[in-house]
Design an enzyme around this catalytic site. Sequence first.
Site, mmCIF file in Angstrom:
data_model
loop_
_atom_site.group_PDB
_atom_site.id
_atom_site.type_symbol
_atom_site.label_atom_id
_atom_site.label_comp_id
_atom_site.label_asym_id
_atom_site.label_seq_id
_atom_site.Cartn_x
_atom_site.Cartn_y
_atom_site.Cartn_z
ATOM 1 N N MET A 1 -3.701 -13.400 -8.514
ATOM 2 C CA MET A 1 -2.593 -12.752 -9.795
ATOM 3 C C MET A 1 -4.025 -12.359 -10.385
ATOM 4 S SD MET A 1 -0.370 -12.573 -10.495
ATOM 5 C CE MET A 1 1.005 -13.650 -10.204
ATOM 6 N N ILE B 1 -2.946 -6.247 -9.092
ATOM 7 C CA ILE B 1 -1.958 -5.936 -8.054
ATOM 8 C C ILE B 1 -0.986 -6.909 -8.618
ATOM 9 C CG2 ILE B 1 -1.904 -5.331 -5.459
ATOM 10 C CD1 ILE B 1 -4.265 -3.913 -5.935
ATOM 11 N N SER C 1 -4.417 -6.289 1.281
ATOM 12 C CA SER C 1 -5.137 -6.628 0.234
ATOM 13 C C SER C 1 -7.066 -6.223 0.983
ATOM 14 C CB SER C 1 -5.423 -8.220 -0.169
ATOM 15 O OG SER C 1 -5.335 -9.493 1.066
ATOM 16 N N GLU D 1 -10.474 -2.985 11.101
ATOM 17 C CA GLU D 1 -9.858 -1.618 11.558
ATOM 18 C C GLU D 1 -10.582 -0.492 11.861
ATOM 19 O OE1 GLU D 1 -9.371 -0.695 7.216
ATOM 20 O OE2 GLU D 1 -7.591 -2.992 6.868
ATOM 21 N N HIS E 1 -4.240 1.058 6.048
ATOM 22 C CA HIS E 1 -4.619 0.713 5.087
ATOM 23 C C HIS E 1 -4.615 2.134 4.242
ATOM 24 C CE1 HIS E 1 -8.233 -1.393 3.272
ATOM 25 N NE2 HIS E 1 -7.359 -1.346 2.568
HETATM 26 C C1 GLV Z 1 -8.769 0.392 -1.041
HETATM 27 O O1 GLV Z 1 -8.720 -0.732 -0.469
HETATM 28 C C2 GLV Z 1 -9.757 0.032 -2.335
HETATM 29 O O2 GLV Z 1 -10.556 -1.511 -2.098
HETATM 30 O O3 GLV Z 1 -9.470 0.477 -2.875
#
Ligand code: GLV
Length: 329
Positions: free
Chosen positions: A158, A161, A240, A270, A289
């Site tokens: 929490m 975001i 995330s 990724e 992403h």
């Molecule tokens: C994107 O994933 C960031 O961490 O800004």
Amino acid sequence: MDPSNLPLVLVSHTLPDGWLDLLENRCRLLIGPKDANELSDELFTELPNAEGLYSLLTIKVDENLLSQAPRLKVVSNMAVGFDNVDVEACTKRGIPVGNTPGVLTDGTADLTMAILLAAARRLFEANLDAREGRWITWSPTGWLGKDLRGAILGIVGMGKIGSAIAKRAAGFGMKIIFSDPNPHKEIEEKFGANQVSIEDLLEESDFVSLHVPLTKQTHHMIDEGALKSMKPSALLINTSRGPIVETDALINALENDWIAGAALDVTDPEPLPADHPLYQLPNCLIVPHIGSATWNTRRRMAERACENLLAGLEGKRLPFCVNPEVYER
Ligand code: GLV
């Protein structure tokens, strides 16, 4: 000042015009290619002369890189996450590390809701079926999804975001539960949300959305045991970091109906190679992403990263520093 006396800054990637304006006449920039998963050879060779590094999250800022850069005064990561940076190694060398919190909260929360809704209403399968000729009629049982109103959304983490997701989800009539190491009374009061253990969250949620940073503690937090403890009707949303979910366990979960589906903005690895088994699963939506990918958000991230970089070059405290302990040495 003679421009050749300005500090050298390596910018790992080419960015759109205007995004680095704040750096103009303040440093000499050596800029890498547009799409790169590592620091280009040209930039790597210049590490011994660099006083600043402006990095994106695909660049591993590790011992190997740092050992080549004895003059480095600042690492400015254009991202809120900084798991690509060996922060401890930077701190040991007295190098502050900057990130870009705040400016991407709304963009990332919007994208989270977008893929949550897309998974709930099976947009990925429906779009494919329509394009590929399987839209035969208006079928009363075709592409049935899940309602948001009344569904339980479990928010793991929490922070900024997570809170922005809670606000949006409350607007859709979802019931919110969350797990976090710290109490968040204001979220409980504002949204009638309940703070629970991660175990209870996984068991009770219709949607589980991940919003924790990637650390040793959260790596593979969602493993086989966690996935098996979720409802078979539940959807997992990850915006995330990919390695928070154990990829092989997720494939098993989706193939064997331990859960109903997943929506992923981040994956491990990724980029996810085009022949990866996750792409074969119709109940798995994958986007590359793009949580913070709006023009406005990315530009603000770039500016925040410039501000951190300039402060570091001038020996001032970074406005957004992830290793403030570096100033206590
Ligand atoms: C994107 O994933 C960031 O961490 O800004």
